[in-house]
Design an enzyme around this catalytic site. Structure first.
Site, PDB file in Angstrom:
ATOM      1  N   CYS A 188     -44.909  14.151   0.002  1.00  0.00           N
ATOM      2  CA  CYS A 188     -45.173  15.036   1.133  1.00  0.00           C
ATOM      3  C   CYS A 188     -44.712  14.404   2.436  1.00  0.00           C
ATOM      4  O   CYS A 188     -44.272  13.259   2.469  1.00  0.00           O
ATOM      5  CB  CYS A 188     -46.660  15.372   1.206  1.00  0.00           C
ATOM      6  SG  CYS A 188     -47.693  13.981   1.693  1.00  0.00           S
ATOM      7  N   HIS A 248       0.806  -1.227   0.000  1.00  0.00           N
ATOM      8  CA  HIS A 248       0.000   0.000   0.000  1.00  0.00           C
ATOM      9  C   HIS A 248       0.837   1.273   0.000  1.00  0.00           C
ATOM     10  O   HIS A 248       0.303   2.354   0.249  1.00  0.00           O
ATOM     11  CB  HIS A 248      -0.940   0.010   1.205  1.00  0.00           C
ATOM     12  CG  HIS A 248      -0.248  -0.201   2.514  1.00  0.00           C
ATOM     13  ND1 HIS A 248       0.547   0.752   3.102  1.00  0.00           N
ATOM     14  CD2 HIS A 248      -0.223  -1.282   3.343  1.00  0.00           C
ATOM     15  CE1 HIS A 248       1.023   0.278   4.249  1.00  0.00           C
ATOM     16  NE2 HIS A 248       0.583  -0.955   4.422  1.00  0.00           N
TER      17      HIS A 248
END
Length: 543
Positions: free
Chosen positions: A300, A255
């Site tokens: 709504c 990494h």
């Protein structure tokens, strides 16, 4: 100490691994890696015989210095996790204490040798402490404590311990109150060859797994180990002979240039179940009546819970709709909605980085498969169709190797970016990342799509193919440069960035304020979640 040449090595599991065909492809890959992340090789790849030699050398050294048998030295080294210097220091500091701690007794607790000079005593049978049968002295075996057991009982006892696992390396005398160590000489004397070989394998594994200087390659099925000799400031990324690259420090996929702490936090976050809870908090609300979570897509704010509940309530304040005034302007509601919006924003941010992290890993694995196919099948076809030798086609292999390594680097830069808090540094980082990613996409597209046309035999292939060769080679070089710049900047912690390089215009100020607001909230994130959960359960938003 003798080890079987047939000793097998158990290995830890790792990520998907590809060998890229045969020959020296792993060396080619390492060369490409070195161009992106230039560094001196600070590690050595070890085969099983290399490990055995190192182990024997340590045993012989300690045996010579302490004037102990190799059997006793193995007991000592196992106790101190094969740290030679610590064994020597502790032994010369307080030999008696160390003998007692590891079970190497100087004098037996039970002595059946006192009558050695008396011929009559030699004929006296001795009772086994396990089966309680009587045996001659030749049929009885003892360790340093002197507790007598017949060889059959010893064999059963030790075999059971070895079958139970590596704990057999610290097996003690069968007498419950005795701490005397059982050495390898006893094990070789009373057990079958198969059992003894298994014990030897455990000793070999212990040398690697309990020591601090060697680690197994985590790739499935790989029998190599890596001895690391670099400093703490150097990169821990290593390339095994099986072509698998991993971090020697944390055993995760290689990494660099991202540090192990960032990788650890990122992987933990990806696996953390609390992310599911965060999504639920940000995107759903519990029905005030039955407490089942409800997700609102649109429409709504008049909500009706599904059967059998059927409760009607306001989505904003969670108050029963029959008592609802039509206005939801209470401060506590606004505060809750603000926190909910903040959670939604964080989830979107995390998703942005995670998706790109995962997609680059997927692209990398696909590139590995494409390279394997190129080397095993397509290079021969390309050589025939373009009337050129396979050695002249190495530029295609180099391009794919570059793609694979760049995908790996790019993947981890998204984990780096997620935790990068400084906004000026983030701007510079995203610029470098964007340049590198754009170059990689052009290279990947060229290698993946434009190469296909040349697998079809052409009457006059040279001009078109030569142009393609120049294009792919150029893209490979340019992409390498982009990633060199990105890696160098990240390894230096983006130290070249100053806040003066990015003047705080209105847009930047707004972003900064939002970011600081999130950071203030994140510092107390767990407490906020707890209070929010309590509020939902107590119904304080709709009473």
């Amino acid at each position: 100490m003798d080890f079987s040449d047939d000793d097998m090595i158990d290995n830890k599991s790792g990520e998907e691994n590809y060998s890229y065909g045969g020959g020296n492809e792993s060396d080619d890959y390492n060369d490409v890696v070195d161009t992106i992340i230039p560094s001196e090789k600070s590690y050595v790849i070890l085969k099983e015989e290399d490990i055995l030699k190192l182990q024997r050398d340590d045993i012989e050294r300690v045996s010579s210095i302490l004037s102990l048998s190799q059997v006793e030295v193995i007991v000592l080294l196992l106790h101190y996790n094969w740290c030679v210097s610590k064994v020597e220091d502790e032994w010369f500091t307080d030999e008696e204490r160390i003998r007692k701690a590891v079970g190497l007794l100087k004098e037996p607790v039970v002595d059946f040798n006192g009558g050695e000079k008396d011929k009559k005593c030699r004929k006296v049978n001795i009772q086994c402490g396990i089966c309680f049968e009587s045996y001659t002295r030749e049929e009885i075996a003892r360790v340093s404590c002197g507790h007598p057991y017949c060889k059959t009982c010893w064999a059963g006892y030790i075999t059971t311990k070895i079958e139970d696992g590596p704990g057999c390396l610290r097996v003690k005398c069968p007498e419950p109150s005795c701490s005397a160590a059982v050495g390898k000489d006893m094990i070789e004397d009373v057990t079958e060859t198969k059992v003894n070989e298994k014990y030897s394998r455990y000793i070999l594994r212990s040398y690697v797994e309990d020591g601090k200087k060697i680690k197994w390659c985590p790739s499935p099925g790989c029998g190599y180990a890596v001895e690391f000799g670099g400093s703490e400031s150097s990169s821990y990324d290593v390339s095994c002979l099986c072509s698998y690259r991993f971090c020697w420090n944390c055993s995760e996929d290689a990494h660099s240039p991202v540090d192990c702490d960032t990788v650890s936090k990122w992987i933990f976050k990806n696996q953390d179940e609390s992310e599911n809870k965060n999504w639920m908090l940000a995107n759903s609300k519990p029905c005030p009546e039955c407490k089942r979570p409800i997700e609102k897509n649109d429409g709504c704010n008049h909500m009706t819970c599904s059967a059998p509940c059927g409760h009607e309530f306001c989505w904003i304040c969670l108050k029963a709709y029959r008592r609802h005034s039509g206005a939801c302007n209470r401060f506590v509601v606004e505060q809750a909605e603000s926190k909910r919006a903040l959670l939604q924003s964080e989830i979107k941010r995390y998703t942005h980085y995670y998706v790109r992290w995962a997609e680059n890993q997927s692209s990398r694995l696909k590139a590995m498969r494409d390279l394997e196919k190129l080397q095993s099948v397509q290079l021969k076809e390309l050589s025939d169709n373009q009337c050129t030798s396979e050695t002249q086609l190495q530029f295609t292999v180099d391009a794919w190797l570059q793609i694979i390594e760049c995908r790996r680097v790019l993947k981890w830069t998204y984990a780096y970016g997620y935790y990068l808090q400084d906004l000026p540094k983030r701007k510079f980082f995203e610029y470098l990342q964007g340049e590198a990613e754009s170059g990689l996409e052009r290279l990947h597209h060229c290698a993946e799509n434009e190469l296909k046309q040349f697998f079809i035999k052409s009457e006059d292939p040279s001009d078109t193919f030569n142009a393609f060769r120049m294009k792919l080679t150029g893209l490979t070089t340019v992409t390498k440069t982009y990633f060199e710049n990105l890696v160098k900047a990240l390894e230096n912690g983006l130290v070249d960035v100053t806040h003066n390089e990015f003047p705080p215009d209105n847009e930047t100020k707004s972003t900064q304020e939002k970011y600081e607001e999130y950071q203030d909230y994140e510092d107390d994130f767990l407490e906020t979640q707890r209070l929010y959960d309590e509020a939902l359960l107590s119904g304080c938003y709709y009473d």
